[in-house]
Motif scaffolding. Sequence first.
Motif, PDB file in Angstrom:
ATOM      1  N   PHE A 148      39.531  32.792  50.918  1.00 14.29           N
ATOM      2  CA  PHE A 148      39.973  33.670  49.850  1.00 14.29           C
ATOM      3  C   PHE A 148      40.130  35.091  50.377  1.00 14.29           C
ATOM      4  O   PHE A 148      39.402  35.544  51.238  1.00 14.29           O
ATOM      5  CB  PHE A 148      39.087  33.612  48.608  1.00 14.29           C
ATOM      6  N   LEU A 149      41.156  35.757  49.866  1.00 12.21           N
ATOM      7  CA  LEU A 149      41.507  37.093  50.325  1.00 12.21           C
ATOM      8  C   LEU A 149      40.855  38.184  49.486  1.00 12.21           C
ATOM      9  O   LEU A 149      40.638  39.299  49.959  1.00 12.21           O
ATOM     10  CB  LEU A 149      43.033  37.267  50.291  1.00 12.21           C
ATOM     11  N   ASP A 150      40.565  37.893  48.246  1.00  7.26           N
ATOM     12  CA  ASP A 150      39.994  38.893  47.356  1.00  7.26           C
ATOM     13  C   ASP A 150      39.152  38.181  46.312  1.00  7.26           C
ATOM     14  O   ASP A 150      39.558  37.156  45.774  1.00  7.26           O
ATOM     15  CB  ASP A 150      41.114  39.695  46.683  1.00  7.26           C
ATOM     16  N   LYS A 151      37.986  38.710  46.043  1.00  2.87           N
ATOM     17  CA  LYS A 151      37.086  38.098  45.060  1.00  2.87           C
ATOM     18  C   LYS A 151      36.445  39.212  44.243  1.00  2.87           C
ATOM     19  O   LYS A 151      36.008  40.220  44.788  1.00  2.87           O
ATOM     20  CB  LYS A 151      36.003  37.291  45.768  1.00  2.87           C
ATOM     21  N   ARG A 152      36.382  39.036  42.947  1.00  2.00           N
ATOM     22  CA  ARG A 152      35.762  40.008  42.062  1.00  2.00           C
ATOM     23  C   ARG A 152      34.885  39.274  41.047  1.00  2.00           C
ATOM     24  O   ARG A 152      35.214  38.174  40.616  1.00  2.00           O
ATOM     25  CB  ARG A 152      36.805  40.817  41.290  1.00  2.00           C
ATOM     26  N   GLU A 153      33.787  39.899  40.690  1.00  2.00           N
ATOM     27  CA  GLU A 153      32.956  39.415  39.598  1.00  2.00           C
ATOM     28  C   GLU A 153      32.924  40.523  38.554  1.00  2.00           C
ATOM     29  O   GLU A 153      32.734  41.688  38.890  1.00  2.00           O
ATOM     30  CB  GLU A 153      31.554  39.076  40.090  1.00  2.00           C
ATOM     31  N   PHE A 154      33.102  40.161  37.305  1.00  5.38           N
ATOM     32  CA  PHE A 154      33.179  41.137  36.235  1.00  5.38           C
ATOM     33  C   PHE A 154      31.954  41.025  35.346  1.00  5.38           C
ATOM     34  O   PHE A 154      31.533  39.934  34.999  1.00  5.38           O
ATOM     35  CB  PHE A 154      34.460  40.923  35.417  1.00  5.38           C
ATOM     36  N   THR A 155      31.398  42.164  34.986  1.00  5.19           N
ATOM     37  CA  THR A 155      30.235  42.196  34.104  1.00  5.19           C
ATOM     38  C   THR A 155      30.489  43.217  32.997  1.00  5.19           C
ATOM     39  O   THR A 155      31.434  43.992  33.070  1.00  5.19           O
ATOM     40  CB  THR A 155      28.958  42.590  34.883  1.00  5.19           C
ATOM     41  N   GLY A 156      29.619  43.210  32.025  1.00  5.31           N
ATOM     42  CA  GLY A 156      29.745  44.166  30.930  1.00  5.31           C
ATOM     43  C   GLY A 156      30.334  43.517  29.698  1.00  5.31           C
ATOM     44  O   GLY A 156      30.443  42.294  29.602  1.00  5.31           O
ATOM     45  N   PRO A 157      30.746  44.347  28.747  1.00  8.77           N
ATOM     46  CA  PRO A 157      31.335  43.816  27.511  1.00  8.77           C
ATOM     47  C   PRO A 157      32.598  42.997  27.813  1.00  8.77           C
ATOM     48  O   PRO A 157      33.315  43.271  28.773  1.00  8.77           O
ATOM     49  CB  PRO A 157      31.687  45.083  26.714  1.00  8.77           C
ATOM     50  N   ILE A 158      32.847  42.014  26.968  1.00  6.90           N
ATOM     51  CA  ILE A 158      33.963  41.090  27.204  1.00  6.90           C
ATOM     52  C   ILE A 158      35.302  41.811  27.253  1.00  6.90           C
ATOM     53  O   ILE A 158      36.163  41.476  28.069  1.00  6.90           O
ATOM     54  CB  ILE A 158      33.967  39.934  26.169  1.00  6.90           C
ATOM     55  N   TYR A 159      35.498  42.836  26.416  1.00  6.03           N
ATOM     56  CA  TYR A 159      36.776  43.552  26.438  1.00  6.03           C
ATOM     57  C   TYR A 159      36.965  44.288  27.764  1.00  6.03           C
ATOM     58  O   TYR A 159      38.081  44.380  28.266  1.00  6.03           O
ATOM     59  CB  TYR A 159      36.902  44.500  25.240  1.00  6.03           C
ATOM     60  N   THR A 160      35.882  44.775  28.371  1.00  4.39           N
ATOM     61  CA  THR A 160      35.979  45.423  29.677  1.00  4.39           C
ATOM     62  C   THR A 160      36.277  44.394  30.763  1.00  4.39           C
ATOM     63  O   THR A 160      37.086  44.634  31.659  1.00  4.39           O
ATOM     64  CB  THR A 160      34.665  46.160  30.003  1.00  4.39           C
ATOM     65  N   GLN A 161      35.638  43.234  30.682  1.00 11.83           N
ATOM     66  CA  GLN A 161      35.884  42.176  31.661  1.00 11.83           C
ATOM     67  C   GLN A 161      37.333  41.715  31.627  1.00 11.83           C
ATOM     68  O   GLN A 161      37.951  41.498  32.669  1.00 11.83           O
ATOM     69  CB  GLN A 161      34.957  40.994  31.402  1.00 11.83           C
ATOM     70  N   ILE A 162      37.885  41.556  30.430  1.00 13.09           N
ATOM     71  CA  ILE A 162      39.277  41.111  30.311  1.00 13.09           C
ATOM     72  C   ILE A 162      40.217  42.157  30.891  1.00 13.09           C
ATOM     73  O   ILE A 162      41.133  41.833  31.648  1.00 13.09           O
ATOM     74  CB  ILE A 162      39.630  40.770  28.849  1.00 13.09           C
ATOM     75  N   LYS A 163      39.978  43.431  30.590  1.00 17.43           N
ATOM     76  CA  LYS A 163      40.826  44.495  31.132  1.00 17.43           C
ATOM     77  C   LYS A 163      40.757  44.529  32.655  1.00 17.43           C
ATOM     78  O   LYS A 163      41.779  44.615  33.330  1.00 17.43           O
ATOM     79  CB  LYS A 163      40.421  45.851  30.567  1.00 17.43           C
ATOM     80  N   GLU A 164      39.555  44.426  33.223  1.00 15.93           N
ATOM     81  CA  GLU A 164      39.401  44.431  34.679  1.00 15.93           C
ATOM     82  C   GLU A 164      40.045  43.200  35.311  1.00 15.93           C
ATOM     83  O   GLU A 164      40.632  43.275  36.386  1.00 15.93           O
ATOM     84  CB  GLU A 164      37.930  44.531  35.052  1.00 15.93           C
TER      85      GLU A 164
END
Length: 83
Positions: free
Chosen positions: A11-27
């Motif tokens: 994999f070339l890029d990996k991200r994990e998103f945390t916080g409120p769901i609306y912030t995760q969706i935007k990120e």
Amino acid sequence: MYFKGTDRAVFLDKREFTGPIYTQIKEAVDFVLRNIRLGATIDGLVQKEKYELLPEAIREILFLVCIRLSVVEMGLKSNTWIL
């Protein structure tokens, strides 16, 4: 994750998103937009950029995935969707 090739071994890029769901969706939308093609056309003196996928469609898909995961986590096993 953004993979190299089709076998998903690298994999070339990996991200994990945390916080409120609306912030995760935007990120997550921003992550997808960084990793898809962006084309442009010139119309006179104006350059018009266009992603290969509509940002609105990406956001809607991620939103629906979040809903589906929430339903699965609650243990509901219904194939009927009411939106």
